[in-house]
Design an enzyme around this catalytic site. Structure first.
Site, PDB file in Angstrom:
ATOM      1  N   ASN A 133      58.834  87.355  53.714  1.00 56.95           N
ATOM      2  CA  ASN A 133      60.210  86.550  53.343  1.00 56.95           C
ATOM      3  C   ASN A 133      60.967  86.402  54.893  1.00 56.95           C
ATOM      4  O   ASN A 133      61.308  87.384  55.542  1.00 56.95           O
ATOM      5  CB  ASN A 133      61.301  87.061  52.565  1.00 56.95           C
ATOM      6  N   HIS A 180      67.571  91.138  36.608  1.00 56.62           N
ATOM      7  CA  HIS A 180      68.606  90.902  37.435  1.00 56.62           C
ATOM      8  C   HIS A 180      69.901  90.271  36.872  1.00 56.62           C
ATOM      9  O   HIS A 180      70.140  89.099  36.954  1.00 56.62           O
ATOM     10  CB  HIS A 180      68.314  90.351  38.820  1.00 56.62           C
ATOM     11  N   ARG A 210      69.652  95.493  36.149  1.00 59.71           N
ATOM     12  CA  ARG A 210      70.135  95.916  37.547  1.00 59.71           C
ATOM     13  C   ARG A 210      71.576  95.073  37.551  1.00 59.71           C
ATOM     14  O   ARG A 210      71.603  93.983  37.237  1.00 59.71           O
ATOM     15  CB  ARG A 210      69.293  95.542  38.455  1.00 59.71           C
ATOM     16  N   TYR A 238      75.107  90.925  48.562  1.00 65.83           N
ATOM     17  CA  TYR A 238      73.594  90.981  48.188  1.00 65.83           C
ATOM     18  C   TYR A 238      73.413  90.885  46.788  1.00 65.83           C
ATOM     19  O   TYR A 238      74.203  91.640  45.912  1.00 65.83           O
ATOM     20  CB  TYR A 238      73.025  92.279  48.863  1.00 65.83           C
ATOM     21  N   ASP A 295      71.280  98.050  43.375  1.00 63.45           N
ATOM     22  CA  ASP A 295      70.976  98.056  44.374  1.00 63.45           C
ATOM     23  C   ASP A 295      71.882  98.025  45.496  1.00 63.45           C
ATOM     24  O   ASP A 295      72.840  97.125  45.646  1.00 63.45           O
ATOM     25  CB  ASP A 295      70.106  96.684  44.608  1.00 63.45           C
ATOM     26  N   HIS A 347      71.175  98.162  48.546  1.00 63.50           N
ATOM     27  CA  HIS A 347      70.835  97.431  49.867  1.00 63.50           C
ATOM     28  C   HIS A 347      71.213  97.554  51.120  1.00 63.50           C
ATOM     29  O   HIS A 347      71.530  97.170  51.899  1.00 63.50           O
ATOM     30  CB  HIS A 347      71.211  95.879  49.341  1.00 63.50           C
ATOM     31  N   GLU A 389      69.435 102.137  44.580  1.00 59.00           N
ATOM     32  CA  GLU A 389      68.189 101.540  45.233  1.00 59.00           C
ATOM     33  C   GLU A 389      68.828 101.429  46.668  1.00 59.00           C
ATOM     34  O   GLU A 389      69.813 101.079  47.059  1.00 59.00           O
ATOM     35  CB  GLU A 389      67.744 100.309  44.756  1.00 59.00           C
ATOM     36  N   GLU A 427      61.177  99.197  49.437  1.00 59.27           N
ATOM     37  CA  GLU A 427      60.742  97.906  49.588  1.00 59.27           C
ATOM     38  C   GLU A 427      60.480  97.333  50.695  1.00 59.27           C
ATOM     39  O   GLU A 427      59.699  96.294  51.061  1.00 59.27           O
ATOM     40  CB  GLU A 427      61.606  96.849  48.535  1.00 59.27           C
ATOM     41  N   ARG A 462      59.314 102.424  45.827  1.00 58.01           N
ATOM     42  CA  ARG A 462      59.538 100.886  45.922  1.00 58.01           C
ATOM     43  C   ARG A 462      58.375  99.764  46.619  1.00 58.01           C
ATOM     44  O   ARG A 462      58.467  98.810  46.557  1.00 58.01           O
ATOM     45  CB  ARG A 462      60.761 100.171  45.918  1.00 58.01           C
ATOM     46  N   HIS A 509      58.940  96.724  44.052  1.00 59.69           N
ATOM     47  CA  HIS A 509      59.566  95.650  44.453  1.00 59.69           C
ATOM     48  C   HIS A 509      59.051  94.410  43.747  1.00 59.69           C
ATOM     49  O   HIS A 509      57.745  94.193  43.800  1.00 59.69           O
ATOM     50  CB  HIS A 509      59.588  95.347  45.896  1.00 59.69           C
ATOM     51  N   ASP A 516      60.425  86.279  46.079  1.00 60.49           N
ATOM     52  CA  ASP A 516      59.643  86.215  47.199  1.00 60.49           C
ATOM     53  C   ASP A 516      58.508  86.942  47.236  1.00 60.49           C
ATOM     54  O   ASP A 516      57.530  86.763  48.322  1.00 60.49           O
ATOM     55  CB  ASP A 516      60.605  86.409  48.569  1.00 60.49           C
ATOM     56  N   GLU A 539      60.023  95.783  38.993  1.00 64.97           N
ATOM     57  CA  GLU A 539      61.148  94.788  39.152  1.00 64.97           C
ATOM     58  C   GLU A 539      60.749  93.385  38.734  1.00 64.97           C
ATOM     59  O   GLU A 539      59.387  93.063  39.068  1.00 64.97           O
ATOM     60  CB  GLU A 539      61.622  94.717  40.624  1.00 64.97           C
ATOM     61  N   TRP A 551      71.887  94.000  56.394  1.00 59.52           N
ATOM     62  CA  TRP A 551      71.796  93.182  55.077  1.00 59.52           C
ATOM     63  C   TRP A 551      71.280  93.723  54.012  1.00 59.52           C
ATOM     64  O   TRP A 551      71.554  94.042  53.124  1.00 59.52           O
ATOM     65  CB  TRP A 551      71.446  91.685  55.429  1.00 59.52           C
TER      66      TRP A 551
END
Ligand code: KDG
Ligand code: MG
Length: 403
Positions: A38, A123, A148, A160, A211, A213, A237, A263, A284, A313, A317, A340, A403
């Site tokens: 991605n 999600h 999640r 996120y 998550d 993130h 996560e 991930e 992950r 993961h 994407d 996921e 991020w």
């Protein structure tokens, strides 16, 4: 002997950007591999077209392990997401071909069924707590057994994992990186309250995940994990950026909230310490970014020795080719944990026709030989590549945050 006759790289944007490898053998058998990284898609497309495709032609498609070693060791340069995503695509396409030649679905080649279905998590998200609760309810009504939960942090107006409107969550949606505000104190004050609200409203009869993130420091992550212990999360996560793997020892010292990481990692060496020192509970890593089915199986087997379970993961994407490969692997391995799952956009499913099916909160693999996914290159040509970047987070003082 059958040999690899052609290897084509497709870059298309049916709903979002995907890079896809299609290998064709001299017997006319085709195999598919996902090569999507991605925000850096064209680097992998070039790696494949310019550096790997010339090496594939005339080789034996049956020698999957040898091909992996040849491409990995032959590069000389170790690991790295671009190399590993390109190798993943070749490896996955060769497993697809082997399945088709054998007349067996890939999970049968991996040792057969260990379970009748692969439990997935959905999600749920919301711009505020009431809309998050509505979203959790919607997924529970759809039969999901694991959800999640992510909600926008009020002080910064987002974070996120929060969908805008009813569509699919897609963080890479702008032609240049969207620079988003971040405030750790606000998040730490807010996130535990909505996880508690989810448990208060819906109880404990399903798995709840969250998550972080990569946004916290080790001691902040320890505080967070401790604070939400009453929510009995299935996992928190990526609590911290996992380049610093020692950090997880500190987090572990303070909390029993289970941890999932991996991930962004692309090889067994990237997760070796996390697994062998039992610093995480779920790994992950995925088929597309961690060296294909061959290498991910190796990671999962290492994890099994340490009672670390899998939690691959599976954001949008990762193409339907990766999802299908993941579901075959998840079906076969003894230490599967959870998968996921974010359903793909209708345009994506127009280009990738997949036999993976959802029922009762689980995915089941196709019984077709190989992976059970077909790629419609003509349909894909209607969706040209679009430059897209993942967002960047900035603290309130303007400095860059993870991020
Ligand atoms: O491309 C990046 C996304 O796949 C990632 O941000 C999604 O963290 C993610 C997740 O858990 O699905
Ligand atoms: Mg994540």
């Amino acid at each position: 002997m059958s040999r690899i006759e052609r290897a084509e790289v497709f870059v298309a944007s049916p709903g979002r950007n995907f890079v896809t490898l299609r290998i064709t053998t001299s017997d006319g058998v085709t195999g598919l591999g996902d090569a999507t990284l991605n925000g850096r898609e064209l680097a992998v497309a070039s790696y494949l077209r310019d550096h790997l495709v010339p090496l594939l032609i005339d080789r034996d498609p049956a020698r999957i392990e040898d091909m992996w070693q040849f491409l990995y060791k032959g590069a000389y340069w170790r690991r790295g997401p671009v190399t590993m995503t390109a190798i993943s695509a070749v490896d996955t396409a060769l497993w697809d071909i082997k399945g088709k030649v054998a007349g067996l679905p890939v999970y049968q080649l991996l040792g057969g069924r260990s379970r009748h279905g692969v439990t997935v998590y959905a999600h749920a998200s919301g711009a505020d707590v009431p809309s998050l609760l509505d979203d959790v309810e919607r997924f529970l009504e759809l039969g999901y057994r694991a959800v999640r939960a992510q909600a926008a942090v009020p002080e910064v107006g987002g974070t996120y994992g929060v969908r805008k409107g009813a569509g699919i969550y897609e963080p890479a949606s702008t032609a240049l990186p969207d620079e988003q505000p971040w405030d750790t104190d606000a998040y730490l004050g807010f996130a535990p309250t909505y996880l508690e609200a989810v448990r208060e409203r819906f109880g404990f009869g399903f798995h709840l995940l969250h998550d972080v993130h990569h946004r916290l420091t080790p001691i902040e992550a320890a505080q967070f994990g401790k604070r939400v212990e009453g929510c009995r999360l299935f996992w928190m996560e990526d609590p911290t950026p996992a380049e610093n793997q020692e950090a997880f020892r500190l987090i572990r010292r303070h909390t029993t909230t289970p941890i999932a990481v991996g991930e962004v990692f692309s090889s067994i060496w990237d997760v070796q310490q996390l697994i062998t020192e039992q610093l995480i509970d779920y790994v992950r890593t995925t088929v597309v970014h961690a060296g294909g089915i061959t290498h991910l199986r190796r990671i999962f087997d290492l994890a099994a020795l340490y009672q670390v379970r899998t939690g691959s993961h599976g954001a949008t994407d990762l193409s339907p080719v990766t999802l299908a490969a993941a579901v075959h692997l998840d079906t076969a391995v003894p230490n599967f944990g959870i998968q996921e799952y974010m359903p793909h956009a209708p345009e994506t499913l127009e280009v990738f026709r997949s036999g993976v099916r959802f029922a009762d909160g689980m995915l089941v693999p196709s019984e077709e030989p190989g992976l059970g996914v077909e790629y419609d290159a003509e349909a894909a040509a209607r969706f040209p590549y679009q430059p897209r970047y993942l967002p960047v987070a900035r603290r309130l003082d303007g400095s860059v945050h993870d991020w």
